[in-house]
Motif scaffolding. Structure first.
Motif, short mmCIF file in Angstrom:
data_model
loop_
_atom_site.label_atom_id
_atom_site.label_comp_id
_atom_site.label_asym_id
_atom_site.label_seq_id
_atom_site.Cartn_x
_atom_site.Cartn_y
_atom_site.Cartn_z
N HIS A 87 25.96 65.80 39.69
CA HIS A 87 26.11 65.71 41.17
C HIS A 87 25.65 64.22 41.42
N ARG A 88 24.60 64.04 41.00
CA ARG A 88 24.01 62.61 41.25
C ARG A 88 24.72 61.69 40.52
N GLN A 89 25.25 61.73 39.39
CA GLN A 89 26.09 60.96 38.73
C GLN A 89 27.14 60.51 39.36
N GLU A 90 28.17 61.78 39.96
CA GLU A 90 29.30 61.78 40.46
C GLU A 90 29.05 61.03 42.01
N SER A 91 27.96 61.50 42.54
CA SER A 91 28.02 60.97 43.97
C SER A 91 27.68 59.36 44.06
N ARG A 92 27.27 59.05 42.84
CA ARG A 92 27.18 57.37 42.99
C ARG A 92 28.59 56.79 42.83
N ARG A 93 29.56 57.81 42.41
CA ARG A 93 30.98 57.10 42.29
C ARG A 93 31.75 57.44 43.49
N THR A 94 31.41 58.68 44.24
CA THR A 94 32.29 58.94 45.53
C THR A 94 31.14 59.62 46.29
N GLU A 95 32.03 59.72 47.68
CA GLU A 95 31.15 60.26 48.79
C GLU A 95 31.40 61.81 48.76
N LEU A 96 31.89 62.60 47.73
CA LEU A 96 32.27 64.24 48.03
C LEU A 96 30.93 64.86 47.97
N ARG A 97 30.90 65.77 48.65
CA ARG A 97 29.70 66.62 48.42
C ARG A 97 30.05 68.04 47.69
N PRO A 98 29.45 68.56 47.16
CA PRO A 98 29.71 70.03 46.46
C PRO A 98 29.88 71.05 47.34
N ARG A 99 30.70 71.72 47.09
CA ARG A 99 31.04 72.99 48.01
C ARG A 99 30.87 74.46 47.37
N ALA A 100 30.36 75.33 48.09
CA ALA A 100 30.22 76.71 47.29
C ALA A 100 31.29 77.35 47.01
N GLU A 101 31.51 78.38 46.48
CA GLU A 101 32.59 79.15 45.93
C GLU A 101 32.86 80.56 46.28
N PRO A 102 32.43 80.85 47.50
CA PRO A 102 32.32 82.42 47.97
C PRO A 102 33.97 82.83 48.16
N SER A 103 34.08 84.03 48.25
CA SER A 103 35.45 84.44 48.40
C SER A 103 35.92 84.33 49.80
N ASP A 104 34.94 84.28 50.65
CA ASP A 104 35.69 83.98 52.21
C ASP A 104 35.64 82.58 52.46
N PRO A 105 36.73 82.09 52.83
CA PRO A 105 37.05 80.65 53.17
C PRO A 105 36.18 80.01 54.04
N ARG A 106 35.70 80.90 55.06
CA ARG A 106 34.98 80.53 56.29
C ARG A 106 33.39 80.25 55.54
N LEU A 107 33.17 81.29 54.77
CA LEU A 107 31.85 81.09 54.28
C LEU A 107 31.66 79.89 53.20
N GLU A 108 32.68 79.58 52.60
CA GLU A 108 32.82 78.70 51.55
C GLU A 108 32.35 77.17 52.60
N GLU A 109 33.16 77.04 53.49
CA GLU A 109 33.11 75.89 54.24
C GLU A 109 31.81 75.84 54.86
N ALA A 110 31.20 76.64 55.35
CA ALA A 110 30.00 76.75 56.08
C ALA A 110 29.00 76.59 54.95
N LEU A 111 28.97 76.90 53.73
CA LEU A 111 27.86 76.69 52.70
C LEU A 111 28.04 75.22 52.21
N GLY A 112 29.23 74.51 52.21
CA GLY A 112 29.62 73.41 51.89
C GLY A 112 29.02 72.31 52.86
N VAL A 113 28.61 72.48 54.20
CA VAL A 113 28.01 71.66 54.93
C VAL A 113 26.53 71.87 54.89
#
Length: 163
Positions: A87-113
């Protein structure tokens, strides 16, 4: 009788490929699930690459495992560190943040922030079912810190999901 992880790792350190393959078969699906949840659905190839690196390190560091701690904590510590390095290597190249992968898209979005440290603690304790001491050893923090991170994370998730 099934061999313990520590026994398989000890045999693997002595060059037993079958023992390493047994460890890989036993643990790769769970480690991959953790990595996918930590790194995010959109970064599936990251998780796959990271998984390979984790098991390369397990193989090369097998003789350094002294058996005083839990194998699971040792393994997930390697996985966690690999994911954070990636993640550190990639975030030097981009501003994208890692996101979680639960089964509920709302939970995925919430974990991502959530901040990375909080997300990691929640994933280890609630997704992987680690105890607080195991999660603390994996992340290199105190058990009390894991307790605080999980409590704070759950409160934030509730707030995010209610809004």
């Amino acid at each position: 009788m099934t061999e313990t992880d520590a026994e398989l790792l000890r045999r693997s350190a002595s060059g037993d490929d079958g023992a390493f393959e047994a460890l890989h078969a036993r643990w790769a699906p769970r480690v991959e699930g953790y990595l996918r949840a930590l790194l995010g659905r959109s970064r599936r190839t990251w998780a796959e690459d990271c998984l390979q690196e984790v098991f390369l390190k397990v193989r090369s560091r097998a003789s350094s495992f002294d058996g005083t701690g839990a194998f699971r904590s040792w393994l997930f510590s390697i996985a966690h560190n690999e994911a954070m390095d990636l993640h550190r290597q990639e975030s030097r190249r981009t501003e994208l943040r890692p996101r979680a992968e639960p089964s509920d898209p709302r939970l995925e979005e919430a974990l991502g922030v959530l901040p990375e440290e909080i997300r990691s603690a929640i994933l280890l304790v609630h997704l992987e079912g680690m105890t607080r001491p195991e999660a603390a050893a994996t992340m290199g923090v105190t058990e009390y810190r894991i307790q605080i991170l999980c409590r704070d994370g759950i409160q934030r998730l509730k707030h995010l999901l209610e809004s």
